[in-house]
Design an enzyme around this catalytic site. Structure first.
Site, PDB file in Angstrom:
ATOM      1  N   CYS A 101       0.838  -1.203   0.000  1.00  0.00           N
ATOM      2  CA  CYS A 101       0.000   0.000   0.000  1.00  0.00           C
ATOM      3  C   CYS A 101       0.875   1.257   0.000  1.00  0.00           C
ATOM      4  CB  CYS A 101      -0.899  -0.002   1.234  1.00  0.00           C
ATOM      5  SG  CYS A 101      -1.955   1.449   1.295  1.00  0.00           S
ATOM      6  N   CYS A 132      -2.331  -1.319  -3.488  1.00  0.00           N
ATOM      7  CA  CYS A 132      -3.262  -0.399  -2.836  1.00  0.00           C
ATOM      8  C   CYS A 132      -2.606   0.976  -2.826  1.00  0.00           C
ATOM      9  CB  CYS A 132      -3.535  -0.862  -1.399  1.00  0.00           C
ATOM     10  SG  CYS A 132      -4.598   0.263  -0.480  1.00  0.00           S
ATOM     11  N   CYS A 192     -10.987   0.205   0.381  1.00  0.00           N
ATOM     12  CA  CYS A 192     -10.454   0.018   1.723  1.00  0.00           C
ATOM     13  C   CYS A 192     -10.843   1.281   2.489  1.00  0.00           C
ATOM     14  CB  CYS A 192      -8.936  -0.147   1.670  1.00  0.00           C
ATOM     15  SG  CYS A 192      -8.164  -0.184   3.300  1.00  0.00           S
TER      16      CYS A 192
HETATM   17  C1  DTB Z   1      -5.026   3.253   7.473  1.00  0.00           C
HETATM   18  O1  DTB Z   1      -6.212   3.138   7.798  1.00  0.00           O
HETATM   19  N1  DTB Z   1      -4.011   3.298   8.335  1.00  0.00           N
HETATM   20  C2  DTB Z   1      -2.750   3.466   7.641  1.00  0.00           C
HETATM   21  C3  DTB Z   1      -3.178   3.389   6.154  1.00  0.00           C
HETATM   22  N2  DTB Z   1      -4.591   3.331   6.221  1.00  0.00           N
HETATM   23  C4  DTB Z   1      -2.687   4.394   5.208  1.00  0.00           C
HETATM   24  C5  DTB Z   1      -1.984   4.654   8.077  1.00  0.00           C
HETATM   25  C6  DTB Z   1      -1.692   4.685   9.562  1.00  0.00           C
HETATM   26  C7  DTB Z   1      -0.846   5.858   9.867  1.00  0.00           C
HETATM   27  C8  DTB Z   1      -0.440   5.908  11.294  1.00  0.00           C
HETATM   28  C9  DTB Z   1       0.373   7.119  11.622  1.00  0.00           C
HETATM   29  C10 DTB Z   1       1.642   7.271  10.841  1.00  0.00           C
HETATM   30  O2  DTB Z   1       2.419   6.313  10.719  1.00  0.00           O
HETATM   31  O3  DTB Z   1       1.882   8.399  10.377  1.00  0.00           O
END
Ligand code: DTB
Ligand code: SAM
Ligand code: SF4
Length: 331
Positions: A101, A132, A192
């Protein structure tokens, strides 16, 4: 897989609140029963994240390390090269991830950005991985461009209830998010879509948020449930921590309201002991982010996750397919 029964009405918030209010054992039993009807309960899907463009974002999402408006410690980084992205995808695949992703800190991609991301998608897809992307709001035609490049999933979260969203984000609206989700669906991409728990929302907000997701037609194939990662410098940095049992209840309620969706135990795992993660898997979570970084914050080391899986008798899922689909394929 889609819901074959057009007559399954999406649950309304009051029905979901009633789930939250069940005695914990009863809620877990309901979630387990539903989970086992649609999935192998001992298989968990592995997605690896990469931040392909970091920081400097115009938006003001109150939880985010990457907004240019908050004094966080994140170092901005322009769009990575295709070679850098490909190398990260190959490493993720070698560790056992089946989906890669790519995340970008944009309100939405500009045309020239999208051309480059489409090339990255092509290259990752050619490895045989599911692809993704999470790039923010999309304009007309952009989802189609991504679909043509071989994108499987687009991640775009509603994040919380409609009512609470306006307390957290002011630079774009809930309807902007829903509009992008509609574009993603119309282009034939898988959706998603999930959210963040622990942003000061009430249980009623969590129920309304799940009702919004379940009412998407069809519901998202993948539902990430994040626990807020407190980022110094952001407006939510000092928010009270969500009670862990309430988090598990949210995972269970997501499982019951979206029986055929993959529910991903997402951000926040670094702060969760093994037994809390085990409860989340029991509640029906069957996907994780795998790899030692999320976008800008740490995630458990792969080795630690594999050890946890071994303790729990969990197998990484080779192909993301619900049980019913796999049975048909084997017949
Ligand atoms: C999701 O729901 N969580 C992910 C992804 N989609 C892109 C991202 C989490 C980020 C957490 C904080 C960071 O690492 O900046
Ligand atoms: N800019 C794009 C967007 O907003 O859709 C894509 C990247 S954005 C960082 C993707 C998702 O990461 C957000 O919708 C949110 O759910 C999650 N996220 C960001 N910061 C987080 C945090 N501090 N804790 C938990 N989840 C977070
Ligand atoms: Fe930008 Fe996405 Fe972070 Fe919001 S969540 S500030 S849109 S990167």
């Amino acid at each position: 897989m889609h819901r074959e029964v057009a007559d399954i009405a999406a649950p309304v918030p009051s029905q979901i609140e009633a789930l939250f209010a069940l005695p914990f054992s009863d809620l877990m039993h309901r979630a387990q029963t539903v989970h086992r009807q649609h999935f192998d309960p001992n298989a968990v899907q592995l997605s690896t994240l990469l931040s392909i463009k970091t920081g400097g974002c115009s938006e003001d999402c109150g939880y985010c390390s990457q907004s240019a408006r908050f004094p966080t410690e994140v170092e901005s980084q322009p769009l990575l090269s295709q070679a850098e992205v490909l190398a990260a995808a190959q490493a993720a695949q070698a560790r056992g991830a089946t989906r890669f992703c790519m995340g970008a800190a944009w309100r939405g991609p500009k045309e020239k950005d999208l051309i480059q991301v489409a090339e990255m998608v092509r290259a990752v897809k050619a490895l045989g991985m599911e692809t993704c992307a999470t790039l923010g709001l999309l304009r007309d035609g952009q989802a189609e461009q991504l679909a043509q490049a071989g994108l499987d999933y687009y991640n775009h979260n509603l994040d919380t209830s409609r009512a609470h969203y306006d307390n957290i984000v002011h630079t774009h609206s809930y309807d902007n998010r829903l509009d992008t989700l509609a574009k993603v669906r119309a282009a034939g991409l898988k959706v998603c879509c999930g959210g963040i728990m622990g942003m000061g929302e009430s249980r009623a907000d969590r129920a309304q948020f799940l009702a919004e997701l379940a009412a998407l037609d069809p519901p998202p194939e993948s539902v990430p449930i994040n626990l807020l990662v407190h980022i110094p410098g952001t407006p939510l940095s000092n928010n009270a921590a969500l009670d862990p049992i309430e988090f598990v209840r949210t995972v269970a309620a997501a499982r019951i309201t979206m029986p055929t969706s993959f529910v991903r135990l997402s951000a926040g795992r670094s702060q969760m002991p093994d037994h809390l993660q085990a409860l989340c898997f029991l509640a029906g979570a069957n996907s994780i982010f795998y790899g030692d970084r999320l976008l800008t914050t740490p995630n458990p080391e792969s080795d630690a996750d594999l050890k946890l899986f071994e303790k729990l008798g969990i197998q990484p899922l080779a192909l993301e397919k619900p049980l019913a689909d796999r049975k048909t394929a084997e017949a």
